[in-house]
Design an enzyme around this catalytic site. Structure first.
Site, PDB file in Angstrom:
ATOM      1  CG  HIS A  56      68.412  62.531 -33.771  1.00  0.00           C
ATOM      2  ND1 HIS A  56      67.485  63.364 -34.352  1.00  0.00           N
ATOM      3  CD2 HIS A  56      69.631  62.985 -34.178  1.00  0.00           C
ATOM      4  CE1 HIS A  56      68.114  64.291 -35.053  1.00  0.00           C
ATOM      5  NE2 HIS A  56      69.405  64.077 -34.978  1.00  0.00           N
ATOM      6  CG  HIS A  93      77.689  67.767 -43.254  1.00  0.00           C
ATOM      7  ND1 HIS A  93      78.631  66.763 -43.141  1.00  0.00           N
ATOM      8  CD2 HIS A  93      77.826  68.280 -44.503  1.00  0.00           C
ATOM      9  CE1 HIS A  93      79.310  66.679 -44.282  1.00  0.00           C
ATOM     10  NE2 HIS A  93      78.837  67.582 -45.126  1.00  0.00           N
ATOM     11  CG  ASP A 127      72.839  64.304 -40.832  1.00  0.00           C
ATOM     12  OD1 ASP A 127      72.337  63.961 -41.908  1.00  0.00           O
ATOM     13  OD2 ASP A 127      72.164  64.714 -39.869  1.00  0.00           O
ATOM     14  CG  ASP A 168      84.987  71.350 -47.374  1.00  0.00           C
ATOM     15  OD1 ASP A 168      84.114  71.462 -48.246  1.00  0.00           O
ATOM     16  OD2 ASP A 168      85.591  70.266 -47.144  1.00  0.00           O
ATOM     17  CD  GLU A 213      75.734  73.893 -41.599  1.00  0.00           C
ATOM     18  OE1 GLU A 213      75.680  74.275 -42.784  1.00  0.00           O
ATOM     19  OE2 GLU A 213      75.514  72.710 -41.245  1.00  0.00           O
ATOM     20  CB  SER A 234      73.010  65.448 -34.783  1.00  0.00           C
ATOM     21  OG  SER A 234      72.235  64.612 -35.606  1.00  0.00           O
TER      22      SER A 234
END
Length: 276
Positions: free
Chosen positions: A18, A41, A160, A139, A115, A97
């Protein structure tokens, strides 16, 4: 390696990731043109450091707690971003994030979050209420390609994943290659945990073989000697990092190394270019 965000919120990897994301986006914002920020993600967006999952690992003690105890001014931007979700107090909640990126948005910028996990995307929508973020449930690798090139000329894709699937690295490699063909000048950040050096060396070689001209690798090794079968640190692959970011990176990395070194270890943070 299973790396669900909620178990590791605020750990040393989050502090490095971060801190570098803040520096990267702000370097890009030195130019007035709009940015599109994409998090493939995104996780839950906000984490309770006193919750069962975070307390089960206790990793925040070696991460955000150490960063807040440190006095180096180079970590001020990171600490301010964490305080922003805690009403200016010491950290009880930890922003993922998505919340860090939302704080960085200018009026002309866009934030796209994704997500797939049903419970996490529900939490993410709640955590991002009141922001301009668009939240998707798809996805991650399909969304990554579908969103490129973005509506703005410049932008950042943050990848991520939790590394729950055996083919995670292979999917990242294939999707990164395809993404680079679609958006060669775009900035991409891929986060990964460091556990087994041999596995990581093979993957690094595969990424190098993609022939992407400008890929920076940042690795944070916590311990002076490998600790078998445990988390040893984390790294980032950054495609097309801006010059202003790379020039300011060495003192920031040294500040992070010093703040996060476990007791009895110096630790190290290294950088190298894969594509030169």
């Amino acid at each position: 390696m299973n790396y669900r965000h909620s178990f590791h919120a605020g750990n040393s990897a989050d502090v490095v990731k971060h801190s570098l994301l803040i520096a990267l986006v702000r370097a890009l914002q030195q130019k007035p043109g709009a940015l599109t920020l994409i998090d493939t993600h995104a996780g839950c967006g906000l984490y309770d450091l006193g919750g069962d999952e975070a307390r089960r690992t206790g990793e925040a003690v070696q991460g955000v707690v150490r960063a807040f105890a440190d006095t180096n001014r180079l970590l001020d931007d990171y600490r301010a971003a964490v305080r922003a979700v805690n009403a200016g107090e010491e950290p009880r909640l930890y922003p993922g994030s998505p919340r860090f990126l939302a704080q960085l948005l200018r009026p002309q910028d866009f934030l796209i979050l994704n997500e797939k996990h049903p419970d996490d995307v529900y939490a993410l929508r709640g955590a991002m209420r009141g922001t301009s973020a668009a939240v998707h449930q798809r996805d991650a690798y399909e969304l990554w390609l579908a969103m490129l090139p973005p509506r703005t000329a410049r932008g950042v894709v943050v990848v991520d994943p939790p590394y729950e699937q055996a083919d995670e690295r292979a999917r990242i490699t294939a999707t990164l290659a395809a993404a680079h063909r679609k958006w060669a000048h775009g900035v991409t950040v891929v986060w990964y945990p460091l556990k087994d050096r041999a596995t990581h060396a093979r993957w690094k070689g595969q990424l190098r073989n993609l022939g992407i001209p400008k890929m920076l690798n940042v690795e944070h090794w916590l311990y002076d000697r490998d600790q078998p079968d445990i988390y040893n640190g984390a790294g980032l692959f950054i495609v097309n990092p801006p010059y202003a970011f790379t020039q300011a990176l060495p003192p920031l990395l040294e500040a992070l190394r010093a703040a996060l070194a476990p007791e009895g270890h110096r630790g190290k943070i290294t950088t190298d270019w894969l594509g030169d």
